[in-house]
Enzyme design. Structure first.
Site, PDB file in Angstrom:
ATOM      1  N   GLN A  44      36.788  32.909  42.217  1.00 35.20           N
ATOM      2  CA  GLN A  44      37.469  34.069  42.790  1.00 35.20           C
ATOM      3  C   GLN A  44      37.574  33.988  44.309  1.00 35.20           C
ATOM      4  OE1 GLN A  44      36.721  37.851  40.095  1.00 35.20           O
ATOM      5  NE2 GLN A  44      34.770  36.860  40.532  1.00 35.20           N
ATOM      6  N   GLY A  45      36.472  33.658  44.964  1.00 42.29           N
ATOM      7  CA  GLY A  45      36.499  33.548  46.417  1.00 42.29           C
ATOM      8  C   GLY A  45      36.987  34.818  47.083  1.00 42.29           C
ATOM      9  N   THR A  49      34.359  40.853  36.257  1.00 39.18           N
ATOM     10  CA  THR A  49      35.814  40.849  36.395  1.00 39.18           C
ATOM     11  C   THR A  49      36.407  39.958  35.295  1.00 39.18           C
ATOM     12  OG1 THR A  49      36.026  38.879  37.787  1.00 39.18           O
ATOM     13  CG2 THR A  49      35.528  40.964  38.913  1.00 39.18           C
ATOM     14  N   GLU A  78      32.636  36.656  49.281  1.00 37.61           N
ATOM     15  CA  GLU A  78      32.277  35.410  48.613  1.00 37.61           C
ATOM     16  C   GLU A  78      32.664  34.216  49.482  1.00 37.61           C
ATOM     17  OE1 GLU A  78      30.616  33.395  46.857  1.00 37.61           O
ATOM     18  OE2 GLU A  78      31.041  34.258  44.867  1.00 37.61           O
ATOM     19  N   ASN A  87      35.676  36.427  36.165  1.00 36.55           N
ATOM     20  CA  ASN A  87      34.321  36.024  35.785  1.00 36.55           C
ATOM     21  C   ASN A  87      34.297  35.587  34.325  1.00 36.55           C
ATOM     22  OD1 ASN A  87      32.866  38.655  37.758  1.00 36.55           O
ATOM     23  ND2 ASN A  87      32.816  36.477  38.219  1.00 36.55           N
ATOM     24  N   ARG A 143      25.176  41.968  43.398  1.00 39.42           N
ATOM     25  CA  ARG A 143      26.474  41.363  43.103  1.00 39.42           C
ATOM     26  C   ARG A 143      27.374  42.378  42.409  1.00 39.42           C
ATOM     27  NH1 ARG A 143      27.280  36.072  39.127  1.00 39.42           N
ATOM     28  NH2 ARG A 143      29.499  35.704  39.575  1.00 39.42           N
ATOM     29  N   HIS A 144      28.656  42.263  42.621  1.00 36.93           N
ATOM     30  CA  HIS A 144      29.623  43.134  41.960  1.00 36.93           C
ATOM     31  C   HIS A 144      29.560  42.952  40.442  1.00 36.93           C
ATOM     32  CE1 HIS A 144      32.204  39.728  40.958  1.00 36.93           C
ATOM     33  NE2 HIS A 144      31.960  39.277  42.188  1.00 36.93           N
ATOM     34  N   ARG A 154      36.461  44.543  44.015  1.00 31.70           N
ATOM     35  CA  ARG A 154      35.423  44.510  42.983  1.00 31.70           C
ATOM     36  C   ARG A 154      34.084  45.005  43.507  1.00 31.70           C
ATOM     37  NH1 ARG A 154      37.155  39.350  44.296  1.00 31.70           N
ATOM     38  NH2 ARG A 154      35.626  37.718  44.841  1.00 31.70           N
TER      39      ARG A 154
END
Length: 216
Positions: free
Chosen positions: A26-27, A17, A93, A20, A13-14, A64
């Site tokens: 965020q999608g 952010t 996402e 987050n 996973r990134h 990201r």
């Protein structure tokens, strides 16, 4: 090169952010990493993967994930260790539609939102995707990765994606609970696939980075 009959797919996973941190959906919104706050987790991930050689690298096309990949692979390009990363929108996402930019606190009393949560992804978000929609694009990507592994002899592949995408991979490949399959920022899973006469199957998976107790 001999065809591969075993493949390790590392999907991470990134990093962190601002959204987050604010618990916003965020999608498909192109939100960058929160720097320098994200760096400690990214450093741990880079250290965990430092000695791992990858035959191919895939990445969501969102910023990201691109930033996360650049941090993890810093220095490797100069050494000529990797082929060019492939940026693929299928690794994005889940599209949260009308919920993007919103928080749980703002949505919790919305009956449509409650119905989506209670459905565990069976329903699509308003203007967005369902879990089946997400799996349709992830599984198409995964089939291509596996076919290339068999044709080109790839043994280990890296992908940088998103929390919801990894959760769906875990649900389909590990039979994990829909809500229980979430991983933290700059964390992921290593899925081990074996190829038999009837095709590829996931034989095991493990956390990336490995828990401290597993490395001591």
């Amino acid at each position: 090169m001999a065809a591969a009959d075993r493949l390790e797919l590392v999907v991470v996973r990134h990093g962190l952010t601002r959204w987050n941190r604010e618990h916003r959906y965020q999608g498909h919104r192109d939100i960058p990493l929160l720097l320098p706050d994200a760096e400690a987790d990214l450093d741990r991930l880079r250290e965990a993967l430092a000695d791992v050689a990858f035959d191919a690298v895939h990445c969501s096309d969102l910023t990201r994930c691109r930033q996360t990949l650049a941090h993890v692979l810093e220095g490797r390009a100069r050494e000529g260790e990797l082929a060019s990363p492939r940026f693929d929108a299928r690794l994005r996402e889940l599209a949260f539609g009308d919920y993007e930019g919103q928080t749980w606190a703002a949505l919790k009393d919305d009956p449509d939102y409650r119905a989506w949560v209670d459905s565990q992804g069976r329903l699509a978000t308003p203007g967005g995707e369902s879990a089946d929609d997400l799996w349709a694009r992830l599984s198409a990507w995964l089939e291509e990765v596996q076919a290339e592994a068999q044709a080109a002899g790839h043994r280990r592949v890296l992908a940088v994606s998103h929390g919801g995408a990894i959760r769906e991979l875990r649900r389909r490949l590990e039979n994990a609970d829909f809500w229980g399959g979430v991983v933290g920022q700059a964390q992921g899973r290593c899925f081990t696939f074996t190829c038999e006469e009837d095709g590829w199957s996931c034989s095991s998976s493990s956390a990336v980075p490995a828990p401290a107790s597993a490395t001591s």
